[in-house]
Design an enzyme around this catalytic site. Structure first.
Site, PDB file in Angstrom:
ATOM      1  CE  LYS A   1      -2.250  -0.980   3.871  1.00 37.46           C
ATOM      2  NZ  LYS A   1      -1.646  -2.271   4.264  1.00 37.46           N
TER       3      LYS A   1
ATOM      4  NE  ARG B   1      -4.317  -1.211  10.285  1.00 35.50           N
ATOM      5  CZ  ARG B   1      -3.228  -0.644   9.757  1.00 35.50           C
ATOM      6  NH1 ARG B   1      -3.241   0.600   9.393  1.00 35.50           N
ATOM      7  NH2 ARG B   1      -2.126  -1.361   9.586  1.00 35.50           N
TER       8      ARG B   1
ATOM      9  NE  ARG C   1       7.525  -2.696   6.104  1.00 35.42           N
ATOM     10  CZ  ARG C   1       6.222  -2.419   6.104  1.00 35.42           C
ATOM     11  NH1 ARG C   1       5.653  -1.970   5.001  1.00 35.42           N
ATOM     12  NH2 ARG C   1       5.485  -2.618   7.163  1.00 35.42           N
TER      13      ARG C   1
ATOM     14  NE  ARG D   1       6.324  -0.388  10.563  1.00 37.11           N
ATOM     15  CZ  ARG D   1       5.226  -0.404   9.850  1.00 37.11           C
ATOM     16  NH1 ARG D   1       5.199   0.208   8.666  1.00 37.11           N
ATOM     17  NH2 ARG D   1       4.145  -1.020  10.284  1.00 37.11           N
TER      18      ARG D   1
ATOM     19  NE  ARG E   1       2.201  -4.927  11.303  1.00 42.62           N
ATOM     20  CZ  ARG E   1       3.220  -4.661  10.486  1.00 42.62           C
ATOM     21  NH1 ARG E   1       4.404  -5.240  10.693  1.00 42.62           N
ATOM     22  NH2 ARG E   1       3.065  -3.838   9.490  1.00 42.62           N
TER      23      ARG E   1
HETATM   24  P1  AMP Z   1       0.816   0.569   9.198  1.00 44.70           P
HETATM   25  O1  AMP Z   1       1.959   1.510   8.995  1.00 44.70           O
HETATM   26  O2  AMP Z   1      -0.398   0.951   8.404  1.00 44.70           O
HETATM   27  O3  AMP Z   1       1.222  -0.864   9.001  1.00 44.70           O
HETATM   28  O4  AMP Z   1       0.372   0.701  10.728  1.00 44.70           O
HETATM   29  C1  AMP Z   1       1.246   0.351  11.770  1.00 44.70           C
HETATM   30  C2  AMP Z   1       0.476   0.253  13.071  1.00 44.70           C
HETATM   31  O5  AMP Z   1      -0.120   1.510  13.387  1.00 44.70           O
HETATM   32  C3  AMP Z   1      -0.675  -0.738  13.076  1.00 44.70           C
HETATM   33  O6  AMP Z   1      -0.258  -2.052  13.345  1.00 44.70           O
HETATM   34  C4  AMP Z   1      -1.536  -0.153  14.182  1.00 44.70           C
HETATM   35  O7  AMP Z   1      -1.005  -0.445  15.452  1.00 44.70           O
HETATM   36  C5  AMP Z   1      -1.394   1.341  13.964  1.00 44.70           C
HETATM   37  N1  AMP Z   1      -2.402   1.862  13.019  1.00 44.70           N
HETATM   38  C6  AMP Z   1      -2.162   2.442  11.813  1.00 44.70           C
HETATM   39  N2  AMP Z   1      -3.305   2.806  11.226  1.00 44.70           N
HETATM   40  C7  AMP Z   1      -4.299   2.446  12.075  1.00 44.70           C
HETATM   41  C8  AMP Z   1      -5.722   2.534  12.031  1.00 44.70           C
HETATM   42  N3  AMP Z   1      -6.351   3.069  10.964  1.00 44.70           N
HETATM   43  N4  AMP Z   1      -6.422   2.038  13.080  1.00 44.70           N
HETATM   44  C9  AMP Z   1      -5.817   1.508  14.153  1.00 44.70           C
HETATM   45  N5  AMP Z   1      -4.487   1.368  14.260  1.00 44.70           N
HETATM   46  C10 AMP Z   1      -3.723   1.839  13.224  1.00 44.70           C
END
Ligand code: AMP
Length: 190
Positions: free
Chosen positions: A14, A89, A128, A134, A146
């Site tokens: 994404k 989400r 990654r 991360r 996740r």
């Molecule tokens: P991402 O970078 O999109 O993989 O997000 C990393 C982490 O941020 C996720 O595993 C969640 O802990 C948190 N996070 C990001 N976006 C959301 C969202 N829309 N709702 C809830 N948690 C989020």
């Protein structure tokens, strides 16, 4: 306005595809994950609270991310449109987003959902994790959590957008350019 939800499990591509779409269609890229990581880097209270959940691979509370998105929308009222990456989400987030956009006289144009098999997601995220810094990319148990969170709370959103006739599913396996081309052709035909 062109408002796209770029959807898919963690590791689906994404972020990579959002950067290309943002340039091609002159859109503002809103990644809640990126915004949360910059809050953590800045040492804010919100960032500190979110970090524990993020490091475990759990979702942060709906009201936190909805508030973040709401202020980003308010700050970009004259934009050509937005790419929502990693948001919504949950159903509560999707419902809130519809309301926020409606208040601004606009709506989601489509959800582009990238499909990638679990074993490929795990491989990509571990790869990654070698460079991303991360914590949530490094450990297979956290990655599994996740993917679980995605399957339980996020994947049902396909039905949410499908019932509005806005869902497009795209095979997320192949070169970055191939996938970008598939996304472009969906968008150009909207
Ligand atoms: P991402 O970078 O999109 O993989 O997000 C990393 C982490 O941020 C996720 O595993 C969640 O802990 C948190 N996070 C990001 N976006 C959301 C969202 N829309 N709702 C809830 N948690 C989020």
């Amino acid at each position: 306005m062109l408002n796209l939800v770029l959807f898919g499990p963690p590791g689906a591509g994404k972020g990579t595809q959002s950067s290309l779409l943002m340039q091609k269609y002159n859109l503002i890229h809103l990644s809640t994950g990126d915004i949360l990581r910059s809050e953590i880097a800045a040492g804010t209270k919100l960032g500190l609270e979110a970090k524990t959940l993020m490091d475990r691979g759990d979702l942060v509370p709906d009201e936190v991310v909805i508030g973040m998105i709401s202020s980003k929308l308010d700050n970009n009222l004259t934009a050509n449109g937005f790419i929502f990456d990693g948001f919504p989400r949950t159903t509560a987030q999707a419902t809130a987003l519809d309301i926020l956009l409606k208040e601004k006289g606009t709506s989601i144009s489509s959800m582009l959902s990238l499909k990638v098999a679990d074993d490929e997601l795990i491989r990509r995220l571990l790869e990654r994790g070698k460079n991303s810094g991360r914590a949530d990319d490094k450990n297979e148990g956290i990655i599994a959590n996740r993917i679980n969170e995605y399957n339980n709370k996020t994947a049902p959103l396909k039905e949410f957008y499908s019932s509005q006739n806005k869902l497009y599913e795209i095979e997320g396996l192949g070169s970055v350019e191939d996938i970008a081309q598939k996304l472009n052709s969906v968008i150009d035909n909207l």
